[in-house]
Design a protein around this motif. Structure first.
Motif, mmCIF file in Angstrom:
data_model
loop_
_atom_site.group_PDB
_atom_site.id
_atom_site.type_symbol
_atom_site.label_atom_id
_atom_site.label_comp_id
_atom_site.label_asym_id
_atom_site.label_seq_id
_atom_site.Cartn_x
_atom_site.Cartn_y
_atom_site.Cartn_z
ATOM 1 N N CYS A 95 -3.618 17.806 0.725
ATOM 2 C CA CYS A 95 -3.786 17.681 1.256
ATOM 3 C C CYS A 95 -4.501 16.231 0.940
ATOM 4 C CB CYS A 95 -4.590 18.367 2.263
ATOM 5 S SG CYS A 95 -5.247 17.448 3.796
ATOM 6 N N LYS A 96 -5.562 16.638 0.602
ATOM 7 C CA LYS A 96 -6.727 15.074 0.068
ATOM 8 C C LYS A 96 -6.222 14.295 -0.600
ATOM 9 C CE LYS A 96 -11.615 17.733 0.528
ATOM 10 N NZ LYS A 96 -12.449 18.362 -0.144
ATOM 11 N N THR A 97 -5.561 14.142 -1.573
ATOM 12 C CA THR A 97 -4.108 13.912 -2.443
ATOM 13 C C THR A 97 -3.148 13.006 -2.110
ATOM 14 O OG1 THR A 97 -5.179 15.559 -4.420
ATOM 15 C CG2 THR A 97 -3.016 13.502 -5.162
ATOM 16 N N LEU A 98 -2.706 13.642 -1.069
ATOM 17 C CA LEU A 98 -1.635 13.490 -0.648
ATOM 18 C C LEU A 98 -2.718 12.183 0.777
ATOM 19 C CD1 LEU A 98 1.984 12.845 -0.226
ATOM 20 C CD2 LEU A 98 1.433 14.615 1.479
ATOM 21 N N ARG A 99 -2.849 12.384 0.990
ATOM 22 C CA ARG A 99 -4.054 11.847 2.082
ATOM 23 C C ARG A 99 -4.150 10.432 0.954
ATOM 24 N NH1 ARG A 99 -5.719 12.025 7.647
ATOM 25 N NH2 ARG A 99 -7.989 11.372 6.172
ATOM 26 N N GLY A 100 -4.937 10.230 -0.246
ATOM 27 C CA GLY A 100 -5.265 9.066 -0.742
ATOM 28 C C GLY A 100 -3.838 8.389 -1.399
ATOM 29 N N PHE A 101 -3.152 9.327 -1.931
ATOM 30 C CA PHE A 101 -1.472 8.596 -1.773
ATOM 31 C C PHE A 101 -1.094 7.405 -0.837
ATOM 32 C CE2 PHE A 101 2.797 8.995 -3.929
ATOM 33 C CZ PHE A 101 2.344 7.693 -3.702
ATOM 34 N N GLN A 102 -1.129 8.439 -0.249
ATOM 35 C CA GLN A 102 -0.712 6.871 1.473
ATOM 36 C C GLN A 102 -1.715 6.006 1.664
ATOM 37 O OE1 GLN A 102 -2.228 8.958 6.017
ATOM 38 N NE2 GLN A 102 -0.424 8.088 6.121
ATOM 39 N N VAL A 103 -2.570 5.486 1.418
ATOM 40 C CA VAL A 103 -3.332 4.035 1.515
ATOM 41 C C VAL A 103 -3.197 3.672 0.406
ATOM 42 C CG1 VAL A 103 -5.740 3.929 1.216
ATOM 43 C CG2 VAL A 103 -4.842 5.537 3.141
ATOM 44 N N ARG A 104 -3.219 4.623 -0.402
ATOM 45 C CA ARG A 104 -2.698 3.401 -2.025
ATOM 46 C C ARG A 104 -1.105 2.999 -2.066
ATOM 47 N NH1 ARG A 104 -5.416 3.440 -6.219
ATOM 48 N NH2 ARG A 104 -6.803 2.814 -4.804
ATOM 49 N N THR A 105 -0.821 3.832 -1.387
ATOM 50 C CA THR A 105 0.833 3.126 -0.903
ATOM 51 C C THR A 105 0.972 2.410 -0.294
ATOM 52 O OG1 THR A 105 2.225 5.358 -1.239
ATOM 53 C CG2 THR A 105 3.099 3.822 -0.264
ATOM 54 N N ILE A 106 0.295 2.621 1.006
ATOM 55 C CA ILE A 106 -0.138 1.332 1.797
ATOM 56 C C ILE A 106 -0.197 -0.324 1.056
ATOM 57 C CG2 ILE A 106 -0.961 -0.071 3.939
ATOM 58 C CD1 ILE A 106 -1.727 2.891 5.179
ATOM 59 N N THR A 107 -0.812 -0.075 -0.056
ATOM 60 C CA THR A 107 -1.598 -1.536 -0.727
ATOM 61 C C THR A 107 -0.059 -1.688 -1.674
ATOM 62 O OG1 THR A 107 -3.652 -0.442 -0.302
ATOM 63 C CG2 THR A 107 -3.094 -2.229 -2.275
ATOM 64 N N VAL A 108 0.019 -1.052 -2.240
ATOM 65 C CA VAL A 108 1.651 -0.903 -3.103
ATOM 66 C C VAL A 108 2.474 -2.116 -2.503
ATOM 67 C CG1 VAL A 108 3.207 -0.058 -4.595
ATOM 68 C CG2 VAL A 108 0.430 0.426 -4.905
ATOM 69 N N SER A 109 2.692 -1.027 -1.116
ATOM 70 C CA SER A 109 3.660 -2.159 -0.194
ATOM 71 C C SER A 109 4.108 -3.161 -0.513
ATOM 72 C CB SER A 109 3.973 -0.934 0.688
ATOM 73 O OG SER A 109 5.250 -1.292 1.699
ATOM 74 N N ARG A 110 2.643 -3.468 0.491
ATOM 75 C CA ARG A 110 2.327 -5.458 0.557
ATOM 76 C C ARG A 110 1.877 -5.706 -0.438
ATOM 77 N NH1 ARG A 110 -3.118 -3.362 4.437
ATOM 78 N NH2 ARG A 110 -2.065 -2.929 6.411
ATOM 79 N N ALA A 111 2.076 -5.534 -1.923
ATOM 80 C CA ALA A 111 1.643 -5.783 -2.924
ATOM 81 C C ALA A 111 2.881 -6.286 -3.569
ATOM 82 C CB ALA A 111 0.697 -5.283 -3.745
ATOM 83 N N ILE A 112 3.845 -5.198 -2.814
ATOM 84 C CA ILE A 112 5.195 -5.426 -3.719
ATOM 85 C C ILE A 112 6.193 -6.618 -2.514
ATOM 86 C CG2 ILE A 112 7.639 -4.504 -3.132
ATOM 87 C CD1 ILE A 112 6.372 -1.722 -4.870
ATOM 88 N N SER A 113 5.936 -6.947 -1.321
ATOM 89 C CA SER A 113 6.607 -6.886 -0.237
ATOM 90 C C SER A 113 6.061 -8.684 -0.364
ATOM 91 C CB SER A 113 6.444 -6.933 0.876
ATOM 92 O OG SER A 113 6.786 -5.414 1.390
ATOM 93 N N TYR A 114 4.219 -9.347 -1.608
ATOM 94 C CA TYR A 114 3.963 -10.706 -1.559
ATOM 95 C C TYR A 114 4.555 -10.938 -2.840
ATOM 96 C CZ TYR A 114 0.473 -13.847 -2.855
ATOM 97 O OH TYR A 114 0.109 -14.403 -3.228
ATOM 98 N N MET A 115 4.630 -9.894 -3.281
ATOM 99 C CA MET A 115 5.134 -10.395 -4.841
ATOM 100 C C MET A 115 7.396 -10.693 -4.549
ATOM 101 S SD MET A 115 3.644 -8.301 -8.312
ATOM 102 C CE MET A 115 3.886 -6.644 -7.308
ATOM 103 N N SER A 116 8.039 -9.459 -3.599
ATOM 104 C CA SER A 116 9.227 -10.411 -3.334
ATOM 105 C C SER A 116 9.197 -11.445 -3.072
ATOM 106 C CB SER A 116 9.726 -9.133 -2.317
ATOM 107 O OG SER A 116 10.938 -9.974 -2.031
ATOM 108 N N SER A 117 8.529 -12.583 -1.855
ATOM 109 C CA SER A 117 8.585 -13.069 -0.901
ATOM 110 C C SER A 117 8.002 -14.814 -1.558
ATOM 111 C CB SER A 117 7.441 -13.461 0.573
ATOM 112 O OG SER A 117 5.769 -13.290 -0.379
ATOM 113 N N GLY A 118 8.193 -13.825 -3.280
ATOM 114 C CA GLY A 118 6.982 -15.563 -3.641
ATOM 115 C C GLY A 118 6.301 -15.930 -3.367
ATOM 116 N N GLU A 119 4.899 -15.679 -2.392
ATOM 117 C CA GLU A 119 4.182 -16.846 -2.100
ATOM 118 C C GLU A 119 2.957 -16.904 -3.283
ATOM 119 O OE1 GLU A 119 3.698 -18.046 0.778
ATOM 120 O OE2 GLU A 119 5.332 -17.629 1.165
ATOM 121 N N HIS A 120 3.177 -15.473 -4.654
ATOM 122 C CA HIS A 120 1.852 -15.903 -4.966
ATOM 123 C C HIS A 120 2.373 -16.406 -6.344
ATOM 124 C CE1 HIS A 120 5.368 -13.599 -6.567
ATOM 125 N NE2 HIS A 120 5.306 -13.478 -7.726
ATOM 126 N N THR A 121 2.998 -17.283 -6.341
ATOM 127 C CA THR A 121 3.935 -18.286 -7.276
ATOM 128 C C THR A 121 3.914 -19.529 -6.991
ATOM 129 O OG1 THR A 121 6.126 -18.621 -6.297
ATOM 130 C CG2 THR A 121 5.578 -16.831 -8.561
#
Length: 213
Positions: free
Chosen positions: A186-212
């Protein structure tokens, strides 16, 4: 490593350095051959073989959706109110900071650049950490959507660093979980949920090309 004694002659030091060079290469090769494939893959520089694209964005979003749904499955956490538990995050990575967009404020500091390689490396280390944990949880294997979507993201977007025995790590469901195991899940899955929000946002940011820009 301690320094050589200052009383040794230059010739003796040179001889020892020559012997060290002769023995160090075979020893290093033997060490690498003895490491499991997974450990070797984590020690290599991590970089996606293709740029982050819409497929990666969708895979990350599907993973987040499946994690959120899994947290509502009461049969995974018998005897535990998971929503009231603290989360446990992987503290061996720095994903939230290195994957923050340029000009974002993190820990009171404004980032002036974005290192895509560092971001991808930290994301990979997070994904591999959670994958190894979740595939060892018998209860979660009964609700396989989290593991399957996690593996899909790893396979589609981090192929270069993907261990060849990825699916072989999934343990069979062969015993009932204990209260402690369910609480940890339970605790690890909740932590992974929060980390996946970060990962999803980062992947969207890189996919958009804004980082370049």
């Amino acid at each position: 490593m301690t320094e050589q004694s200052q009383t040794e002659s230059d010739s003796t030091t040179a001889d020892k350095m020559h012997l060290f060079k002769l023995y160090s290469a075979p020893a290093l090769l033997l060490l690498m051959l003895s490491l499991p494939v997974w450990q070797i893959s984590e020690s290599l520089p991590v970089m996606s073989t293709t740029p982050m694209n819409d497929s990666c964005v969708n895979s990350a979003r599907m993973l987040l959706k499946n994690i959120t749904q899994a947290l509502t499955q009461t049969e995974l956490f018998t005897g535990i109110n998971c929503t009231e538990q603290n989360m446990e995050l992987n503290t061996n990575t720095n994903t939230p900071y290195v994957c923050a967009p340029k000009e974002a404020t993190c820990l009171g500091k404004t980032k002036v650049d974005f290192n895509q390689e560092s971001c991808l490396s930290n994301i990979w280390r997070d994904l591999s950490h959670y994958y190894k944990f979740f595939t060892a949880q018998p209860d979660l294997l009964r609700v396989p959507t989290v593991i399957h979507s996690l593996r899909k993201l790893m396979e589609n977007c981090f192929v270069e660093s993907l261990p060849t025995n990825l699916t072989q790590n999934e343990a069979p469901v062969n015993h009932a979980s204990t209260y402690s195991e369910r609480l940890n899940l339970c605790k690890t899955l909740r932590g992974f949920q929060v980390r996946t929000i970060t990962v999803s946002r980062a992947i969207s940011y890189m996919s958009s090309g804004e980082h370049t820009k």
